[in-house]
Write a protein that holds these residues in place. Structure first.
Motif, PDB file in Angstrom:
ATOM      1  N   ASN A   1      -1.630  49.873  21.285  1.00 36.33           N
ATOM      2  CA  ASN A   1      -2.076  50.610  20.019  1.00 36.33           C
ATOM      3  C   ASN A   1      -3.548  51.301  20.507  1.00 36.33           C
TER       4      ASN A   1
ATOM      5  N   GLU B   1      -3.280  55.139  21.094  1.00 38.58           N
ATOM      6  CA  GLU B   1      -3.092  56.016  19.921  1.00 38.58           C
ATOM      7  C   GLU B   1      -4.712  56.430  19.584  1.00 38.58           C
TER       8      GLU B   1
ATOM      9  N   ARG C   1      -6.002  57.564  16.780  1.00 41.43           N
ATOM     10  CA  ARG C   1      -6.151  57.443  15.300  1.00 41.43           C
ATOM     11  C   ARG C   1      -6.338  55.810  15.292  1.00 41.43           C
TER      12      ARG C   1
ATOM     13  N   ILE D   1      -2.572  55.176  11.138  1.00 41.85           N
ATOM     14  CA  ILE D   1      -1.682  55.988  11.399  1.00 41.85           C
ATOM     15  C   ILE D   1      -0.692  55.954  10.004  1.00 41.85           C
TER      16      ILE D   1
ATOM     17  N   SER E   1      -4.251  50.744  13.413  1.00 35.76           N
ATOM     18  CA  SER E   1      -3.780  50.698  14.888  1.00 35.76           C
ATOM     19  C   SER E   1      -4.996  50.338  15.664  1.00 35.76           C
TER      20      SER E   1
ATOM     21  N   HIS F   1      -9.138  52.187  20.470  1.00 36.03           N
ATOM     22  CA  HIS F   1      -8.995  53.465  21.152  1.00 36.03           C
ATOM     23  C   HIS F   1      -9.514  53.577  22.598  1.00 36.03           C
TER      24      HIS F   1
ATOM     25  N   TYR G   1       1.367  61.123  24.993  1.00 39.80           N
ATOM     26  CA  TYR G   1       0.873  60.494  23.463  1.00 39.80           C
ATOM     27  C   TYR G   1       1.809  60.314  22.809  1.00 39.80           C
ATOM     28  N   TYR G   2       2.863  61.297  22.534  1.00 43.19           N
ATOM     29  CA  TYR G   2       3.641  61.508  21.637  1.00 43.19           C
ATOM     30  C   TYR G   2       4.934  60.440  21.874  1.00 43.19           C
TER      31      TYR G   2
ATOM     32  N   ARG H   1       4.376  57.655  23.766  1.00 45.46           N
ATOM     33  CA  ARG H   1       3.823  56.091  23.338  1.00 45.46           C
ATOM     34  C   ARG H   1       4.147  55.848  21.970  1.00 45.46           C
ATOM     35  N   ARG H   2       3.601  56.924  20.987  1.00 46.46           N
ATOM     36  CA  ARG H   2       3.739  56.504  19.655  1.00 46.46           C
ATOM     37  C   ARG H   2       5.293  56.199  19.333  1.00 46.46           C
TER      38      ARG H   2
ATOM     39  N   ARG I   1       6.192  52.615  20.886  1.00 44.53           N
ATOM     40  CA  ARG I   1       5.537  51.654  20.402  1.00 44.53           C
ATOM     41  C   ARG I   1       6.421  50.862  19.182  1.00 44.53           C
TER      42      ARG I   1
END
Length: 368
Positions: free
Chosen positions: A133, A136, A138, A141, A147, A273, A324-325, A327-328, A331
């Motif tokens: 997390n 991320e 943010r 989310i 997160s 983060h 980054y996208y 990994r989201r 997850r």
């Protein structure tokens, strides 16, 4: 022109060397080597580019040898050449590699260097509060879900925690680490679970694992301690000097707990983060760690250069800027580590130096 004097011919070697060692810009050193054939030979024979790299980053003292990949040279003739010829070839190879490295170390674009997570020393609720997390940016989310990573609770506030990450490149320059403590917006009083102090370590995987099968690390750099503040914001910790991370592993040590959870009376550390800023040296450079000595083999791919991810080839750019996208999405399936290991960097061809003159032109184009 008739009155011009070549000071290398007028001064003794020690004085000439002292003068040239004052140059601290890689571009200037390479331009010196382009002045004339004799100046070029002087720069190469004295390993000035290597010495500049060592001044910039003492971590390079662990490099025992350099290797050029995809370099089209007459290896067969070198194998049967005289010892003087082979020594000259080695000096020229070092000059090429360290000239490129010196420039890359000072001119690459600053970017986020984290590729994936490795482990956390503890996790309170897995996988809901996993270290994953922290990738991320943010803290809230889709769907209003928080997160963050959370440690296990401890009655002793002095118990430390660690977060360990793998970087995109085996060799990269780290300048700054940023950490955002988590504020529990769903708890009474909106507590912020920051640490009191933070420290950073860099190194590489150890060749063998311990008896439990867990991966061990060799740490080659440890930063001073930095004070964290109990505030809900991204806090930047700039290293005293840029550090060359050889091995691509970074660990964050979170020292001393501040916030006690009202529900159970235990101390926690929570992070929403983490960002690691630095210069990636991919795809041009890679390293091989020699165990048990810890010495390093520095490898330069002759067909590739260090480029910011904005101008990388398609696969390379996707691996970094779109990471980054990816990994989201991963997850949600709890498969982050295994799938991210499938990323492949693509190598783009560049010019090949076949002659000494082409070699000089190539270096000059690189620094100008």
């Amino acid at each position: 022109m008739e009155s011009c004097v070549d000071f290398l011919n007028w001064l003794d070697d020690d004085m000439s060397l002292k003068i040239l060692m004052c140059l601290d810009d890689p571009s200037d050193l390479v331009r010196v080597s382009c002045v004339s054939r004799s100046w070029r030979h002087y720069v190469i024979a004295n390993g000035l580019c290597k010495q500049l790299c060592l001044r910039m980053f003492p971590q390079l003292s662990r490099v025992s040898c350099v290797i050029e990949l995809n370099k089209q040279v007459a290896e067969e003739s070198a194998a049967f050449g005289s010892s003087c010829y082979m020594e000259r070839q080695a000096l020229e190879r070092d000059h090429r590699v360290y000239a490129y490295l010196a420039r890359a170390l000072s001119s690459s674009v600053i970017e986020d260097c984290i590729a994936e997570t490795i482990s956390a020393s503890s996790t309170d609720n897995y996988p809901e509060e996993s270290i994953v997390n922290t990738l991320e940016p943010r803290d809230i989310i889709e769907g209003g879900t928080a997160s963050y990573w959370s440690s296990k609770g401890q009655s002793n506030p002095a118990v430390p925690e660690t977060l360990t990450y793998k970087l995109f490149s085996q060799i990269c320059v780290i300048t700054e680490i940023s950490i955002h403590p988590f504020q529990a917006f769903f708890q009474l009083g909106l507590p912020i679970y920051s640490a009191k102090l933070v420290r950073f370590r860099m190194g590489h995987f150890k060749a063998s694992s311990d008896a439990s099968g867990e991966q061990e690390f060799v740490w080659t750099y440890t930063s001073p301690e930095f004070a964290m503040v109990q505030e809900n914001r991204l806090q930047n910790f700039k290293l005293p000097e840029p550090v060359l991370c050889i091995g691509g592993i970074l660990q964050i040590e979170l020292l001393e707990r501040i916030q006690r959870q009202e529900m159970d009376g235990l101390f926690y550390i929570c992070v929403s983060h983490v960002q690691v800023n630095g210069r990636l040296l991919l795809p041009a450079f890679s390293v091989e760690i020699l165990e048990p000595s810890g010495n390093v083999v520095l490898k330069k791919d002759h067909l590739a250069t260090c480029r910011p991810y904005s101008i990388l080839s398609g696969n390379e750019s996707n691996a970094i800027s779109n990471g980054y996208y990816v990994r989201r999405q991963l997850r949600d399936f709890q498969q982050v580590v295994n799938m991210l290991q499938g990323n492949v960097m693509e190598v783009v061809e560049d010019h090949v130096w076949d002659e000494e003159e082409d070699e000089v032109d190539e270096l000059e184009d690189y620094v100008l």
